[in-house]
Motif scaffolding. Structure first.
Motif, mmCIF file in Angstrom:
data_model
loop_
_atom_site.group_PDB
_atom_site.id
_atom_site.type_symbol
_atom_site.label_atom_id
_atom_site.label_comp_id
_atom_site.label_asym_id
_atom_site.label_seq_id
_atom_site.Cartn_x
_atom_site.Cartn_y
_atom_site.Cartn_z
ATOM 1 N N ASP A 123 0.861 -1.169 0.000
ATOM 2 C CA ASP A 123 0.000 0.000 0.000
ATOM 3 C C ASP A 123 0.908 1.234 0.000
ATOM 4 O O ASP A 123 2.110 1.120 0.254
ATOM 5 C CB ASP A 123 -0.862 -0.065 1.271
ATOM 6 N N ASP A 178 -0.219 5.111 1.030
ATOM 7 C CA ASP A 178 -0.485 6.090 2.087
ATOM 8 C C ASP A 178 -0.510 5.444 3.462
ATOM 9 O O ASP A 178 -1.225 4.467 3.697
ATOM 10 C CB ASP A 178 -1.840 6.774 1.842
ATOM 11 N N MET A 179 0.289 5.982 4.351
ATOM 12 C CA MET A 179 0.342 5.544 5.752
ATOM 13 C C MET A 179 0.957 4.144 5.907
ATOM 14 O O MET A 179 0.882 3.536 6.967
ATOM 15 C CB MET A 179 -1.052 5.576 6.424
#
Ligand code: C5P
Ligand code: MG
Length: 286
Positions: free
Chosen positions: A38, A40-41
């Motif tokens: 992933d 974002d974040m």
């Protein structure tokens, strides 16, 4: 084996199983490995010095190219939908239509702001976005050993590509699938290209026609990195998985969500802004 697993941020429900998967991936070797992550974040930081870092959407939301009225509306959407996104007491079935609503409304608002393609690099430069500590080692190691990394993001592809480009790690082994902007002939944002990717449809349904995982069908060892329960399905399109290690960053509402994360991710990293554990595992494997 991997000293980083002793960090106080690390939680593992079944340590023996985890060590077994790491050993098996090492045995298979780097030619069988692929990383699915992933953005974002997960690759980017959740916070720094007590302040939240922006997602790829937030970078645009907070930028000078969005009007005050647009900023307020985008912030209202975030405050309404983000708690729903991370709520451990709602089912994915309940969340899915609401996420479609959030993304659609946010993309419509952004598309009204006359954002110029040529401004994105400067907007990213002026933002507070940060990649997690250790990102250089992560990307360098994967490039050095020819291990492909697939960044599967419900964020904004144009923005996240610019972030990794500015960080000088957008190597040839990095592939991105995300929501991309569609500009008119004069370079002004008019809409987003489909299919819409949101937190809870990160699976094969939005990868139709990419052939990415088919081309890598020999890479049957997977390291999956995510921060949301929606990231757990990112490898569903891989034709044959022999070993998969799922590493989850638990950034927010740690106490409430710990149980679900421990049940679903092999390794849970609580409020850990670094890629130390991932790098330690890769150092052992590669
Ligand atoms: O890259 P990733 O899949 O993590 O990107 C999605 C994230 O972006 C979500 O976790 C969501 O909280 C955030 N988001 C946002 N603003 C929006 C839509 C999503 O910050 N308008
Ligand atoms: Mg994320």
């Amino acid at each position: 084996m991997v000293p980083e697993l002793e960090k106080p941020t690390v939680r593992i429900l079944r340590p023996e199983r985890v060590l077994g998967i790491i050993r098996a991936i090492k045995e298979q070797g780097s030619s069988k490995l692929q990383v699915i992550s992933d953005f974002d974040m997960t690759l980017s930081r959740f916070g720094c010095n007590g302040r939240r870092c922006p997602t790829s959407h937030n970078i645009l939301d907070n930028s000078r190219v969005v009007s005050e009225d647009g900023k307020k509306k985008l912030k209202d959407l975030l405050h309404y939908y983000y708690p729903i996104e991370i709520d451990p007491n709602r089912t994915l079935e309940e969340k899915r239509p609401l996420m479609v609503e959030w993304w659609t409304r946010a993309h419509d608002l952004l598309s009204q702001q006359k954002i110029q393609k040529g401004d994105i690099a400067q907007i990213v430069r002026e933002s507070d976005v940060m990649l997690r500590d250790g990102f250089n080692e992560l990307f360098d190691q994967l490039y050095k050993y020819n291990v492909p990394i697939f960044i599967f993001s419900a964020g904004i592809g144009d923005v996240l590509e610019e972030i990794i480009r500015q960080a000088n790690v957008f190597y040839s082994n990095v592939n991105v699938v995300s929501n991309y902007m569609d500009f008119d002939d004069s370079g002004v944002l008019k809409c987003f290209k489909g299919p819409l990717i949101h937190t809870y449809n990160k699976n094969n349904s939005v990868l139709q026609g990419t052939e990415y995982f088919q081309q890598l069908s020999g890479r049957t060892s997977i390291i999956l990195l995510g921060d949301s329960m929606g990231d757990l399905t990112m490898a569903d399109g891989v034709p044959s998985v022999e070993n998969i290690l799922k590493i989850g960053f638990l950034n927010d509402k740690v106490e409430e969500r710990r149980g679900k994360y421990l049940d679903s991710y092999d390794i849970v990293l609580e409020s850990d802004e670094t890629l130390d554990v991932v790098n330690g595992i890769l150092r052992y494997i590669l």
